[in-house]
Design a protein around this motif. Structure first.
Motif, PDB file in Angstrom:
ATOM      1  N   ALA A  32       0.590 -11.858 -44.820  1.00  0.00           N
ATOM      2  CA  ALA A  32      -0.210 -12.987 -44.087  1.00  0.00           C
ATOM      3  C   ALA A  32      -0.876 -12.259 -42.820  1.00  0.00           C
ATOM      4  CB  ALA A  32       0.659 -14.164 -43.774  1.00  0.00           C
ATOM      5  N   VAL A  33      -0.056 -11.415 -42.234  1.00  0.00           N
ATOM      6  CA  VAL A  33      -0.274 -10.788 -41.147  1.00  0.00           C
ATOM      7  C   VAL A  33      -1.909  -9.856 -41.244  1.00  0.00           C
ATOM      8  CG1 VAL A  33      -0.193  -9.040 -39.023  1.00  0.00           C
ATOM      9  CG2 VAL A  33       1.539 -10.741 -39.584  1.00  0.00           C
ATOM     10  N   ILE A  34      -1.712  -9.207 -42.413  1.00  0.00           N
ATOM     11  CA  ILE A  34      -2.768  -8.318 -42.921  1.00  0.00           C
ATOM     12  C   ILE A  34      -3.784  -9.077 -43.341  1.00  0.00           C
ATOM     13  CG2 ILE A  34      -3.577  -6.750 -44.707  1.00  0.00           C
ATOM     14  CD1 ILE A  34      -0.675  -5.688 -44.550  1.00  0.00           C
ATOM     15  N   THR A  35      -3.788 -10.235 -43.985  1.00  0.00           N
ATOM     16  CA  THR A  35      -4.873 -10.893 -44.698  1.00  0.00           C
ATOM     17  C   THR A  35      -5.538 -11.687 -43.538  1.00  0.00           C
ATOM     18  OG1 THR A  35      -3.532 -11.553 -46.615  1.00  0.00           O
ATOM     19  CG2 THR A  35      -5.233 -12.993 -45.930  1.00  0.00           C
ATOM     20  N   VAL A  36      -4.927 -12.112 -42.536  1.00  0.00           N
ATOM     21  CA  VAL A  36      -5.547 -12.668 -41.352  1.00  0.00           C
ATOM     22  C   VAL A  36      -6.279 -11.941 -40.390  1.00  0.00           C
ATOM     23  CG1 VAL A  36      -5.198 -14.083 -39.371  1.00  0.00           C
ATOM     24  CG2 VAL A  36      -4.145 -14.800 -41.525  1.00  0.00           C
ATOM     25  N   SER A  37      -5.794 -10.628 -40.068  1.00  0.00           N
ATOM     26  CA  SER A  37      -6.363  -9.920 -39.188  1.00  0.00           C
ATOM     27  C   SER A  37      -7.608  -9.131 -39.836  1.00  0.00           C
ATOM     28  CB  SER A  37      -5.464  -8.603 -38.711  1.00  0.00           C
ATOM     29  OG  SER A  37      -4.802  -7.918 -39.784  1.00  0.00           O
ATOM     30  N   VAL A  38      -7.333  -8.616 -41.167  1.00  0.00           N
ATOM     31  CA  VAL A  38      -8.495  -8.032 -42.010  1.00  0.00           C
ATOM     32  C   VAL A  38      -9.718  -9.349 -41.943  1.00  0.00           C
ATOM     33  CG1 VAL A  38      -9.402  -7.013 -43.785  1.00  0.00           C
ATOM     34  CG2 VAL A  38      -7.341  -6.300 -42.769  1.00  0.00           C
ATOM     35  N   GLY A  39      -9.091 -10.331 -42.597  1.00  0.00           N
ATOM     36  CA  GLY A  39     -10.376 -11.554 -42.646  1.00  0.00           C
ATOM     37  C   GLY A  39     -10.894 -11.780 -41.534  1.00  0.00           C
ATOM     38  N   MET A  40     -10.272 -11.894 -40.175  1.00  0.00           N
ATOM     39  CA  MET A  40     -10.737 -12.157 -38.966  1.00  0.00           C
ATOM     40  C   MET A  40     -11.827 -11.127 -38.629  1.00  0.00           C
ATOM     41  SD  MET A  40      -7.909 -14.028 -36.948  1.00  0.00           S
ATOM     42  CE  MET A  40      -8.674 -13.612 -35.142  1.00  0.00           C
ATOM     43  N   LEU A  51     -14.473 -17.296 -46.412  1.00  0.00           N
ATOM     44  CA  LEU A  51     -13.504 -17.070 -47.757  1.00  0.00           C
ATOM     45  C   LEU A  51     -13.459 -15.719 -48.348  1.00  0.00           C
ATOM     46  CD1 LEU A  51     -11.708 -18.743 -49.720  1.00  0.00           C
ATOM     47  CD2 LEU A  51     -13.640 -19.236 -51.043  1.00  0.00           C
ATOM     48  N   SER A  52     -14.788 -14.998 -48.590  1.00  0.00           N
ATOM     49  CA  SER A  52     -14.581 -13.802 -49.029  1.00  0.00           C
ATOM     50  C   SER A  52     -13.825 -12.690 -48.155  1.00  0.00           C
ATOM     51  CB  SER A  52     -15.983 -13.412 -49.146  1.00  0.00           C
ATOM     52  OG  SER A  52     -16.704 -14.055 -50.075  1.00  0.00           O
ATOM     53  N   ALA A  53     -14.158 -12.910 -46.823  1.00  0.00           N
ATOM     54  CA  ALA A  53     -13.580 -12.012 -45.975  1.00  0.00           C
ATOM     55  C   ALA A  53     -11.791 -11.997 -45.976  1.00  0.00           C
ATOM     56  CB  ALA A  53     -13.957 -12.043 -44.302  1.00  0.00           C
ATOM     57  N   TYR A  54     -11.335 -13.326 -45.987  1.00  0.00           N
ATOM     58  CA  TYR A  54      -9.944 -13.514 -46.022  1.00  0.00           C
ATOM     59  C   TYR A  54      -9.339 -13.110 -47.612  1.00  0.00           C
ATOM     60  CZ  TYR A  54      -9.834 -15.448 -41.561  1.00  0.00           C
ATOM     61  OH  TYR A  54      -9.806 -16.085 -40.299  1.00  0.00           O
ATOM     62  N   LEU A  55     -10.197 -13.166 -48.571  1.00  0.00           N
ATOM     63  CA  LEU A  55      -9.547 -12.506 -49.846  1.00  0.00           C
ATOM     64  C   LEU A  55      -9.921 -11.034 -49.767  1.00  0.00           C
ATOM     65  CD1 LEU A  55     -11.652 -15.141 -52.301  1.00  0.00           C
ATOM     66  CD2 LEU A  55      -9.165 -14.915 -51.855  1.00  0.00           C
ATOM     67  N   MET A  56     -10.694 -10.590 -49.219  1.00  0.00           N
ATOM     68  CA  MET A  56     -10.593  -9.094 -49.082  1.00  0.00           C
ATOM     69  C   MET A  56      -9.515  -8.699 -48.298  1.00  0.00           C
ATOM     70  SD  MET A  56     -14.700  -8.364 -48.563  1.00  0.00           S
ATOM     71  CE  MET A  56     -14.930  -6.843 -48.482  1.00  0.00           C
ATOM     72  N   ALA A  60      -6.373  -6.201 -49.529  1.00  0.00           N
ATOM     73  CA  ALA A  60      -6.007  -4.867 -48.726  1.00  0.00           C
ATOM     74  C   ALA A  60      -4.592  -5.041 -48.895  1.00  0.00           C
ATOM     75  CB  ALA A  60      -6.848  -5.017 -47.383  1.00  0.00           C
ATOM     76  N   ALA A  61      -4.014  -6.223 -48.351  1.00  0.00           N
ATOM     77  CA  ALA A  61      -2.232  -6.090 -48.358  1.00  0.00           C
ATOM     78  C   ALA A  61      -1.989  -5.969 -49.945  1.00  0.00           C
ATOM     79  CB  ALA A  61      -1.938  -7.708 -47.975  1.00  0.00           C
ATOM     80  N   VAL A  62      -2.364  -6.524 -50.927  1.00  0.00           N
ATOM     81  CA  VAL A  62      -2.133  -6.172 -52.270  1.00  0.00           C
ATOM     82  C   VAL A  62      -2.263  -4.731 -52.540  1.00  0.00           C
ATOM     83  CG1 VAL A  62      -2.246  -6.507 -54.368  1.00  0.00           C
ATOM     84  CG2 VAL A  62      -2.197  -8.621 -53.201  1.00  0.00           C
ATOM     85  N   ALA A  63      -3.386  -4.112 -52.035  1.00  0.00           N
ATOM     86  CA  ALA A  63      -3.410  -2.500 -52.342  1.00  0.00           C
ATOM     87  C   ALA A  63      -2.286  -1.772 -51.617  1.00  0.00           C
ATOM     88  CB  ALA A  63      -4.856  -2.285 -51.980  1.00  0.00           C
ATOM     89  N   ILE A  64      -2.182  -2.166 -50.347  1.00  0.00           N
ATOM     90  CA  ILE A  64      -1.119  -1.476 -49.617  1.00  0.00           C
ATOM     91  C   ILE A  64       0.304  -1.531 -50.452  1.00  0.00           C
ATOM     92  CG2 ILE A  64       0.379  -1.416 -47.405  1.00  0.00           C
ATOM     93  CD1 ILE A  64      -2.298  -2.309 -46.023  1.00  0.00           C
TER      94      ILE A  64
END
Length: 145
Positions: A32-40, A51-56, A60-64
């Motif tokens: 959640a932290v990675i998704t929100v910070s990267v998405g923002m 929406l695309s930004a948060y999916l990216m 990123a979190a899944v890739a990690i």
């Protein structure tokens, strides 16, 4: 629950090479932290839709998590080479773990198994990036030896 049963370390994802793999509930916190910070960060420029930004960010979190899993599998396979009893791999908030009881010299080999995997992956990535500068205009070519 009886005394002979141990508490599950998380959600069982399956087995890799005979080693059980679990996903700790703490993993969802870091995701959640990675998704929100990267998405923002990605949505802030206005070029990428939110929406695309948060999916990216989620990607990123899944890739990690996949990179951590590959690292832990390298440790587990090295441990199996020494015919140690299978433990388990747990993906957590802080990364991953492959807990086993080790002898001191063998522990060094298992630790090196994960580091060797990282070195091979890094080298493979550098080889993949070392293409034609015209095809990769943002890449600065390395100086000739």
């Amino acid at each position: 629950m009886s005394d002979t049963q141990e508490k599950s370390p998380g959600i069982k994802l399956g087995r890799i090479g005979g080693v059980p793999v679990y996903l700790s509930s703490s993993w969802f916190i870091i995701t959640a932290v990675i998704t929100v910070s990267v998405g923002m960060q990605l949505a802030r420029g206005g070029i990428i839709p939110p929406l695309s930004a948060y999916l990216m960010g989620l990607a990123a979190a899944v890739a990690i998590a996949v990179a951590v899993l590959v690292h832990e599998v390298a440790h587990a396979m090295t441990a199996r080479a020494f015919k140690w009893p299978d433990a388990h791999i747990v993906l957590t908030l802080m990364g991953g773990a492959h807990p086993v009881r080790l002898l001191q010299g063998q522990a060094r080999c298992v630790a090196l198994g994960g580091a060797l995997r990282a070195a091979v992956q890094l080298r493979a990535g550098r080889i993949g990036l070392a293409g034609d500068p015209e095809r990769h205009p943002g890449r600065v070519p390395e100086p000739a030896a």
